[in-house]
Enzyme design. Structure first.
Site, PDB file in Angstrom:
ATOM      1  N   LYS A  94       0.798  -1.221   0.000  1.00 32.86           N
ATOM      2  CA  LYS A  94       0.000   0.000   0.000  1.00 32.86           C
ATOM      3  C   LYS A  94       0.835   1.277   0.000  1.00 32.86           C
ATOM      4  CE  LYS A  94      -4.290  -1.871   1.872  1.00 32.86           C
ATOM      5  NZ  LYS A  94      -3.917  -3.298   1.901  1.00 32.86           N
ATOM      6  N   GLN A 169      -2.257   6.617   9.579  1.00 40.63           N
ATOM      7  CA  GLN A 169      -3.141   7.561   8.895  1.00 40.63           C
ATOM      8  C   GLN A 169      -4.043   8.250   9.910  1.00 40.63           C
ATOM      9  OE1 GLN A 169      -5.114   4.626   6.381  1.00 40.63           O
ATOM     10  NE2 GLN A 169      -3.985   5.342   4.595  1.00 40.63           N
ATOM     11  N   PRO A 170      -4.459   9.480   9.630  1.00 41.61           N
ATOM     12  CA  PRO A 170      -5.487  10.082  10.480  1.00 41.61           C
ATOM     13  C   PRO A 170      -6.781   9.310  10.339  1.00 41.61           C
ATOM     14  CG  PRO A 170      -5.166  11.391   8.497  1.00 41.61           C
ATOM     15  CD  PRO A 170      -4.094  10.349   8.487  1.00 41.61           C
ATOM     16  N   ARG A 218     -26.107  -0.531  -1.746  1.00 47.68           N
ATOM     17  CA  ARG A 218     -25.818   0.031  -3.064  1.00 47.68           C
ATOM     18  C   ARG A 218     -25.580   1.538  -2.956  1.00 47.68           C
ATOM     19  NH1 ARG A 218     -29.824  -2.790  -7.523  1.00 47.68           N
ATOM     20  NH2 ARG A 218     -29.640  -4.949  -6.778  1.00 47.68           N
ATOM     21  N   ARG A 246     -11.189  -1.772  -8.053  1.00 47.13           N
ATOM     22  CA  ARG A 246     -12.099  -1.175  -7.086  1.00 47.13           C
ATOM     23  C   ARG A 246     -11.388  -0.001  -6.430  1.00 47.13           C
ATOM     24  NH1 ARG A 246     -13.312  -4.756  -2.327  1.00 47.13           N
ATOM     25  NH2 ARG A 246     -12.026  -3.330  -1.110  1.00 47.13           N
ATOM     26  N   GLU A 261      -8.119   3.298  -0.627  1.00 52.18           N
ATOM     27  CA  GLU A 261      -7.458   2.110  -1.161  1.00 52.18           C
ATOM     28  C   GLU A 261      -7.799   1.967  -2.633  1.00 52.18           C
ATOM     29  OE1 GLU A 261      -7.243  -2.728  -0.299  1.00 52.18           O
ATOM     30  OE2 GLU A 261      -8.055  -1.353   1.195  1.00 52.18           O
ATOM     31  N   GLU A 263      -7.817  -1.095  -5.119  1.00 50.75           N
ATOM     32  CA  GLU A 263      -7.718  -2.549  -5.053  1.00 50.75           C
ATOM     33  C   GLU A 263      -7.695  -3.134  -6.461  1.00 50.75           C
ATOM     34  OE1 GLU A 263      -6.775  -5.584  -4.476  1.00 50.75           O
ATOM     35  OE2 GLU A 263      -7.416  -5.213  -2.407  1.00 50.75           O
TER      36      GLU A 263
END
Length: 291
Positions: A94, A169-170, A218, A246, A261, A263
């Site tokens: 990452k 990370q915050p 959704r 994604r 992220e 992905e």
């Protein structure tokens, strides 16, 4: 007839069920392909006999990243692999968020602590998150308040002891109200999107198993969300051809979306939530297998 392997992992107590896998295998076969689910580290599989291997639910890879990327190289030398091995190698770490940020993509601010680094944590009074740079499903991730500094230090040191780079990370406060949005792409086109609630509850130990997609529903992406997702995909090194992607987004304090992220390895497609997307996924897999 094209032959397609949908790549998964062996069952285990820490591996989630891939609800989409049997449905997708059946739909591909019904559409005229010869499709089967194959376990990535099963040495008996002859990957060369397939026209396409599609990584789907290799959800044990994050703790075996070097082994998994080596498999991707071997598989990609024998057949077409989606996504390609160089994408897998880049995306399993990452630290790719730093590459996206350098390309001007709005991302969640991230500090990386590699084994041997001094453990320096935020001191701005806000909550923060610690997680491994190779991870999935919020595994070994936790949320901390400033008063939990010592516990967070032990968390980082545990990751370092296990050979992992830690990410700090915050905590994105907007997740508590607006959730996290997952925008899915297939064959280079938007497929569907979902929204889930916060994964990291206060006080939950980093080594406790989490529900990876709580309250998933959704979602219709906004123009800003689509713009950020497009920018993230355009920033992938080498502009590779991606069968699937994604993009997970959260809002910053300014209300604008940021990439949490990207992905590109084994994203859950959530076809059970979006059954109308199944025909498009089947069509694009068969096209990729025959190209």
């Amino acid at each position: 007839m094209v032959r397609v392997a949908l790549v998964t992992c062996a069952d285990g107590p820490d591996v989630a069920e891939d609800r989409d896998l049997p449905v997708l295998v059946r739909a591909l076969n019904d559409a005229g392909a010869q499709a089967s689910a194959e376990v990535w580290d099963d040495g008996r599989v002859d990957w060369a006999r397939f026209d396409l291997a599609v990584i789907r639910s290799t959800w044990d890879y994050s703790w075996r990243a070097a082994e998994f990327t080596a498999w991707a190289e071997r598989c990609g030398a024998l057949t077409r692999l989606a996504n390609p091995a160089d994408v897998v190698r880049w995306n399993t770490d990452k630290r790719y968020l730093a590459d996206l940020a350098a390309a001007g993509v709005p991302v969640v601010e991230t500090r990386y602590l590699t084994p041997g680094d001094a453990v320096v944590l935020p001191d701005d009074g806000g909550e923060f998150v610690v997680k491994p740079a190779s991870g999935a499903g919020a595994r070994f991730a936790a949320r901390y308040t400033p008063d939990e500094h010592d516990t967070a230090v032990r968390h980082v040191r545990r990751l370092h002891d296990d050979g992992f780079t830690a990410m700090v990370q915050p905590y994105m406060r907007a997740v508590d109200s607006g959730g996290e949005r997952a925008l899915q792409f297939f064959g280079g086109k938007p497929l569907h999107a979902g929204r889930k609630g916060p994964v990291l509850a206060p006080g939950t130990p980093y080594d406790q198993r989490k529900t990876a997609h709580p309250g998933l529903t959704r979602w219709t992406p906004t123009a800003d969300e689509l713009g950020v997702a497009d920018a993230a995909l355009a920033a992938v090194p080498g502009a590779p051809e991606l069968l699937y992607a994604r993009v997970d987004l959260v809002d910053g304090d300014d209300g604008r979306p940021r990439v949490m992220e990207l992905e590109l390895v084994e994203p859950n497609l959530f076809l059970w939530l979006h059954p109308g997307s199944l025909p498009a996924v089947v069509e694009r897999i068969i096209e990729a297998a025959g190209s």
